[in-house]
Design a protein around this motif. Structure first.
Motif, mmCIF file in Angstrom:
data_model
loop_
_atom_site.group_PDB
_atom_site.id
_atom_site.type_symbol
_atom_site.label_atom_id
_atom_site.label_comp_id
_atom_site.label_asym_id
_atom_site.label_seq_id
_atom_site.Cartn_x
_atom_site.Cartn_y
_atom_site.Cartn_z
ATOM 1 N N GLU A 197 40.391 45.764 48.189
ATOM 2 C CA GLU A 197 40.701 46.321 46.989
ATOM 3 C C GLU A 197 39.832 47.415 46.487
ATOM 4 O O GLU A 197 38.722 47.259 46.149
ATOM 5 C CB GLU A 197 40.905 45.380 45.896
ATOM 6 N N LEU A 198 40.324 48.808 46.562
ATOM 7 C CA LEU A 198 39.444 49.925 45.929
ATOM 8 C C LEU A 198 39.880 50.238 44.669
ATOM 9 O O LEU A 198 41.011 50.541 44.419
ATOM 10 C CB LEU A 198 39.768 51.047 47.055
ATOM 11 N N TYR A 199 38.766 50.098 43.735
ATOM 12 C CA TYR A 199 39.030 50.420 42.241
ATOM 13 C C TYR A 199 38.696 51.787 42.095
ATOM 14 O O TYR A 199 37.594 52.198 41.926
ATOM 15 C CB TYR A 199 37.853 49.479 41.489
ATOM 16 N N ARG A 200 39.622 52.798 42.244
ATOM 17 C CA ARG A 200 39.785 54.079 41.989
ATOM 18 C C ARG A 200 39.480 54.681 40.547
ATOM 19 O O ARG A 200 39.040 55.829 40.173
ATOM 20 C CB ARG A 200 40.918 54.937 42.408
ATOM 21 N N THR A 201 39.699 53.714 39.557
ATOM 22 C CA THR A 201 39.428 54.107 38.040
ATOM 23 C C THR A 201 38.037 53.565 37.455
ATOM 24 O O THR A 201 37.801 52.476 37.990
ATOM 25 C CB THR A 201 40.487 53.226 37.001
ATOM 26 N N ASP A 202 37.368 54.418 37.087
ATOM 27 C CA ASP A 202 35.993 54.086 36.505
ATOM 28 C C ASP A 202 36.092 53.347 35.262
ATOM 29 O O ASP A 202 36.694 54.072 34.157
ATOM 30 C CB ASP A 202 35.100 55.410 36.217
ATOM 31 N N PRO A 203 35.898 51.965 35.196
ATOM 32 C CA PRO A 203 36.012 51.288 33.951
ATOM 33 C C PRO A 203 35.127 51.835 32.798
ATOM 34 O O PRO A 203 35.338 51.335 31.649
ATOM 35 C CB PRO A 203 35.641 49.744 34.093
ATOM 36 N N ARG A 204 34.051 52.686 33.160
ATOM 37 C CA ARG A 204 33.339 53.195 31.953
ATOM 38 C C ARG A 204 34.126 54.427 31.405
ATOM 39 O O ARG A 204 33.688 54.579 30.174
ATOM 40 C CB ARG A 204 32.017 53.737 32.512
ATOM 41 N N VAL A 205 35.061 54.966 32.031
ATOM 42 C CA VAL A 205 35.787 55.977 31.383
ATOM 43 C C VAL A 205 37.187 55.365 30.799
ATOM 44 O O VAL A 205 37.497 55.928 29.923
ATOM 45 C CB VAL A 205 36.062 57.047 32.394
ATOM 46 N N GLU A 206 37.687 54.634 31.600
ATOM 47 C CA GLU A 206 38.866 54.113 31.149
ATOM 48 C C GLU A 206 38.966 52.572 30.688
ATOM 49 O O GLU A 206 38.733 51.831 31.793
ATOM 50 C CB GLU A 206 40.121 54.166 32.354
ATOM 51 N N LEU A 207 38.794 52.200 29.705
ATOM 52 C CA LEU A 207 38.274 50.690 29.197
ATOM 53 C C LEU A 207 39.793 49.901 29.482
ATOM 54 O O LEU A 207 39.231 48.488 29.576
ATOM 55 C CB LEU A 207 37.643 50.763 27.805
ATOM 56 N N ASP A 208 40.664 50.311 29.406
ATOM 57 C CA ASP A 208 42.094 49.579 29.527
ATOM 58 C C ASP A 208 42.360 49.134 30.873
ATOM 59 O O ASP A 208 42.715 50.057 31.450
ATOM 60 C CB ASP A 208 42.963 50.211 28.643
ATOM 61 N N PRO A 209 41.950 48.014 31.407
ATOM 62 C CA PRO A 209 42.679 47.657 32.857
ATOM 63 C C PRO A 209 43.996 47.811 33.119
ATOM 64 O O PRO A 209 44.388 47.978 34.175
ATOM 65 C CB PRO A 209 42.236 45.917 32.893
ATOM 66 N N SER A 210 44.733 48.026 31.942
ATOM 67 C CA SER A 210 46.268 48.146 32.360
ATOM 68 C C SER A 210 46.556 49.670 32.923
ATOM 69 O O SER A 210 47.877 49.899 33.269
ATOM 70 C CB SER A 210 47.362 47.851 31.139
ATOM 71 N N LYS A 211 45.654 50.378 32.746
ATOM 72 C CA LYS A 211 45.761 51.731 33.130
ATOM 73 C C LYS A 211 45.005 52.081 34.392
ATOM 74 O O LYS A 211 44.775 53.237 35.001
ATOM 75 C CB LYS A 211 45.321 52.797 31.894
ATOM 76 N N TRP A 212 44.396 51.142 35.131
ATOM 77 C CA TRP A 212 43.559 51.357 36.083
ATOM 78 C C TRP A 212 44.749 51.543 37.533
ATOM 79 O O TRP A 212 45.759 51.087 37.540
ATOM 80 C CB TRP A 212 42.726 50.085 36.544
ATOM 81 N N ASP A 213 43.762 52.346 38.451
ATOM 82 C CA ASP A 213 44.592 52.434 39.725
ATOM 83 C C ASP A 213 43.672 51.548 40.876
ATOM 84 O O ASP A 213 42.480 52.103 40.865
ATOM 85 C CB ASP A 213 44.726 54.048 40.056
ATOM 86 N N ILE A 214 44.357 51.126 41.612
ATOM 87 C CA ILE A 214 43.913 50.127 42.643
ATOM 88 C C ILE A 214 44.418 50.280 43.758
ATOM 89 O O ILE A 214 45.716 50.066 43.951
ATOM 90 C CB ILE A 214 43.807 48.705 42.209
ATOM 91 N N ASP A 215 43.858 50.763 45.077
ATOM 92 C CA ASP A 215 44.509 50.762 46.337
ATOM 93 C C ASP A 215 44.165 49.405 47.036
ATOM 94 O O ASP A 215 43.116 48.886 47.083
ATOM 95 C CB ASP A 215 43.828 51.901 47.117
ATOM 96 N N LEU A 216 45.165 49.191 47.618
ATOM 97 C CA LEU A 216 45.118 48.137 48.845
ATOM 98 C C LEU A 216 45.106 48.510 49.973
ATOM 99 O O LEU A 216 46.119 49.205 50.298
ATOM 100 C CB LEU A 216 46.034 46.921 48.511
ATOM 101 N N GLU A 217 44.087 48.175 50.753
ATOM 102 C CA GLU A 217 43.998 48.621 52.379
ATOM 103 C C GLU A 217 43.920 47.436 53.120
ATOM 104 O O GLU A 217 42.934 46.692 53.112
ATOM 105 C CB GLU A 217 43.030 49.583 52.505
ATOM 106 N N PHE A 218 44.940 47.251 54.010
ATOM 107 C CA PHE A 218 44.502 45.844 54.877
ATOM 108 C C PHE A 218 44.742 46.207 56.418
ATOM 109 O O PHE A 218 45.633 47.063 56.795
ATOM 110 C CB PHE A 218 45.734 44.908 54.641
ATOM 111 N N ARG A 219 43.602 45.833 57.158
ATOM 112 C CA ARG A 219 43.450 46.453 58.418
ATOM 113 C C ARG A 219 44.550 45.806 59.313
ATOM 114 O O ARG A 219 44.753 44.454 59.382
ATOM 115 C CB ARG A 219 42.387 46.088 58.898
ATOM 116 N N LEU A 220 45.107 46.433 59.891
ATOM 117 C CA LEU A 220 46.174 46.024 60.986
ATOM 118 C C LEU A 220 45.513 45.616 62.293
ATOM 119 O O LEU A 220 44.464 46.139 62.702
ATOM 120 C CB LEU A 220 47.175 47.078 61.338
ATOM 121 N N ALA A 221 46.218 44.618 63.110
ATOM 122 C CA ALA A 221 45.502 44.345 64.439
ATOM 123 C C ALA A 221 45.724 45.653 65.395
ATOM 124 O O ALA A 221 46.782 46.384 65.155
ATOM 125 C CB ALA A 221 46.303 42.992 64.895
#
Length: 161
Positions: free
Chosen positions: A137-161
């Motif tokens: 889970e990559l947290y692209r939004t800096d919580p120091r800049v955007e305090l509202d978690p409902s406005k965060w951007d999060i990338d999921l990256e799951f490695r394939l076999a």
């Protein structure tokens, strides 16, 4: 819509904890410390901080999770801060815009998307636990800049076999 990306080997610094669903902060709250540790050494992050799920046993409410920050060049860790690499390979990825509490549905949709395409994960199961080669889970939004978690951007990256 999920897609597949190819990543090279990526160095990072991190900390690892065995946690439960209610003690997630024990690892997630360490991200700021990792960023500070790097700053003290004049090292800039090379991307979004992340949580890496090494082992998931939901029935036992036991997870082994790392908090990490990618860097350009490998370094030597210190104390419980270690240096490692995210493995190169093909990753199924999707971006979530919203509160982290909504990620369970996003994960479920990503797993279903991959199953419909006969994609296999870099994951094994043993004694009821999933052991992932690289699940992020990559947290692209800096919580120091955007305090509202409902406005965060999060990338999921799951490695394939």
């Amino acid at each position: 819509m999920p897609n597949i990306v190819e990543h090279p080997d990526r160095p990072y610094v991190g900390v690892r904890r065995t946690i439960t669903m209610t003690t997630f902060s024990e690892v997630a709250d360490r991200i700021g410390e990792l960023v500070g540790w790097l700053a003290q050494r004049g090292i800039a992050p090379a991307g979004a901080p992340f949580l890496r799920y090494d082992s998931i046993d939901m029935a036992a409410d036991r997870l082994v999770v790392e908090a990490g920050v990618p860097i350009v060049e490998p370094v030597t860790g210190e104390g419980d801060i270690f240096a490692a690499h995210l493995p190169a390979g093909r990753y199924a990825t999707v971006t979530h815009h919203g509160h982290p509490d909504q990620l369970a549905g996003v994960v479920e949709a990503l797993l279903k998307w991959a199953a419909e395409r006969d994609l296999a994960w870099d994951m094994s199961e043993k004694d009821g636990a999933e052991h992932w080669g690289c699940r992020l889970e990559l947290y692209r939004t800096d919580p120091r800049v955007e305090l509202d978690p409902s406005k965060w951007d999060i990338d999921l990256e799951f490695r394939l076999a």
